[in-house]
Design a protein around this motif. Structure first.
Motif, PDB file in Angstrom:
ATOM      1  N   LEU A  69       0.834  -1.207   0.000  1.00  8.16           N
ATOM      2  CA  LEU A  69       0.000   0.000   0.000  1.00  8.16           C
ATOM      3  C   LEU A  69       0.865   1.252   0.000  1.00  8.16           C
ATOM      4  N   THR A  70       1.959   1.198   0.781  1.00  3.29           N
ATOM      5  CA  THR A  70       2.876   2.350   0.794  1.00  3.29           C
ATOM      6  C   THR A  70       3.499   2.553  -0.579  1.00  3.29           C
TER       7      THR A  70
ATOM      8  N   LYS B 169       0.789   3.899  -2.938  1.00  6.38           N
ATOM      9  CA  LYS B 169       0.505   5.302  -2.659  1.00  6.38           C
ATOM     10  C   LYS B 169       1.642   6.199  -3.145  1.00  6.38           C
TER      11      LYS B 169
ATOM     12  N   VAL C  14       1.460   6.504  -6.898  1.00  7.89           N
ATOM     13  CA  VAL C  14       0.293   7.315  -7.297  1.00  7.89           C
ATOM     14  C   VAL C  14       0.623   8.787  -7.162  1.00  7.89           C
ATOM     15  N   VAL C  15       1.273   9.169  -6.044  1.00  8.30           N
ATOM     16  CA  VAL C  15       1.670  10.572  -5.852  1.00  8.30           C
ATOM     17  C   VAL C  15       2.654  10.990  -6.944  1.00  8.30           C
TER      18      VAL C  15
END
Length: 449
Positions: free
Chosen positions: A256-257, A260, A263-264
């Motif tokens: 997930l990290t 994320k 995605v950023v």
């Protein structure tokens, strides 16, 4: 009182003691009474027979009315019993205590003696318990009268009731002793049970460190051992569960990290085409990884609730296994492993759920790939014998320490040398194999090569 084990045990011992005491003392008193009564009757019968024989041999020359008193006097001192002589009509002709005025009493012994037989009778005479034996007096073969020997049973009854009182007192002492012994014995049973009950309540309350002291090498001692073992196992499973939750949390957080972060990065306008492709590839890989973990958790939940159902059909092992090898070979190449498949000749199809069977083999291969160093070998070996098919996954890795071998396949267990994972793979594989009617034993021990 009788709702507790202690009360029931003491009550049972008391009831048994009372039953045994009543039966034993009853039989003893009955035997004593019969023994003494029979002795008295036998003595009276001997004396009556002696008197009848004496009269028949030495008397009878005069009418019985004149010789009755002489007969008693001739036998005076031979017996302490009351002696009487009766005529054939039943009237008293002589009495050792000189009571000639008493009315005629044709009791059973007199009636029997008048028929020519020595007869005994037991009953009450003037409210006093007595026993009497009568013998016929004969002259030239004809019964002309009766001689009776009678004894009071009052001394026997007095002795009997005295003995009864002593036995009753002895029985009361024995009952008290039985109750005391029963209380002691009940304590040895009830006290450990109470300790085990209290310990079980603590375990139910979450205190898994509690241990019960084993007092005796008996069933209750074995129960204490079982409870201690259960508490230890529950504590171990609780630790494994906590480690599993921590591991899964970490495994979920890592992809997930990564997702994320990318995605950023992709949201930035100045990201290059190469960065976009790399980011999407990583997001895709991490999403697959998350999906696999969630599927394992769902499968584990289905297994625990008994909702996992197999869709069995005939599976041709050769193309099925070749497909798995083709799927896993690129990963083996990246890890520098020699990955091979060895099939026996003439393999017959097997009845199995192909998706679940593939899941088991992928799990086993995944573990082999993780723990086999570069340059090592991983091999799938398939053999058939009658109606049994064996699929082995072997490798040249470090193996499993002997002390961990029995724990492999237990839920949440990952082992001291475990790498990334949820700890459910082998547990799921073992249960799926069991649902197929097979087994998944672990035979490897830790050794080099």
């Amino acid at each position: 009182m009788f709702k507790s084990i202690r009360g029931r045990l003491v009550g049972t011992y008391l009831l048994l003691a009372l039953i045994i005491m009543v039966i034993t003392e009853g039989l003893f008193l009955t035997g004593i009474h019969y023994y003494y009564l029979k002795n008295i009757r036998d003595i009276l019968e001997q004396q009556a027979r002696l008197a009848a024989n004496f009269y028949e041999q030495y008397m009878g020359k005069e009418p019985l009315e004149y010789e009755a008193q002489a007969l008693l006097e001739g036998l005076f001192g031979v017996s302490a019993a009351r002696q009487q002589v009766f005529s054939a009509s039943g009237s008293v002709l002589a009495d050792s205590i000189n009571e000639l005025s008493e009315p005629v009493l044709l009791s059973d012994d007199l009636k029997g003696a008048l028929t020519g037989k020595i007869t005994a009778w037991q009953g009450r005479l003037s409210a006093e318990p007595v026993i009497a034996v009568s013998a016929p007096l004969k002259n030239n073969g004809a019964v002309i009268g009766v001689v009776r020997y009678m004894s009071s049973l009052k001394p026997l009854e007095k002795m009997f009731w005295g003995l009864f009182s002593r036995l009753l007192l002895l029985g009361a002492v024995m009952v008290i002793l039985v109750v005391l012994i029963g209380l002691r014995l009940a304590k040895t049973i009830a006290a450990p049970v109470e300790e085990i009950t209290a310990a079980a309540a603590k375990i139910a309350g979450g205190n898994l460190a509690v241990q019960v002291k084993k007092r005796y090498e008996d069933e209750i001692g074995h129960l204490a051992d079982t409870l201690n073992y259960m508490a230890g196992e529950l504590g171990r499973l609780e630790r494994l569960k906590n480690e599993f939750i921590s591991s899964v949390s970490h495994e979920l957080r890592t992809p997930l990290t990564s997702i994320k972060g990318w995605v950023v990065t992709l949201q930035q306008e100045n990201s290059s085409r190469q960065e976009q492709e790399q980011g999407l590839q990583i997001i895709h890989q991490e999403t697959d990884r998350l999906t696999t973990m969630v599927e394992e958790l769902l499968d584990f939940s289905r297994l625990q609730s008994g909702r996992l159902v197999l869709s069995k059909k005939e599976v041709d092992l050769k193309p099925f296994l070749e497909n798995i090898v083709s799927q896993m070979r690129p990963r083996a190449g990246r890890l520098g492993l020699n990955f091979t498949l060895k099939l026996a000749e003439g393999l017959k199809p097997v009845l199995a759920d192909p998706d679940r069977l593939k899941q088991v083999l992928i799990n086993l291969l995944d573990n082999s790939f993780k723990f086999t160093p570069a340059g090592g070998k991983v091999e799938i070996i398939v053999t058939q014998k009658e109606n049994e098919t064996t699929i082995q996954v072997t490798d040249s890795g470090g193996g499993i320490p002997p002390e961990e071998l029995p724990l492999i396949g237990q839920r949440f267990y990952q082992g001291r040398t475990a790498k990334r994972g949820s700890g459910l793979g082998l547990s799921l594989s073992r249960e799926i194999t069991r649902l197929h009617g097979g087994s998944l034993p672990g035979h490897r021990q830790k050794r080099p090569g």
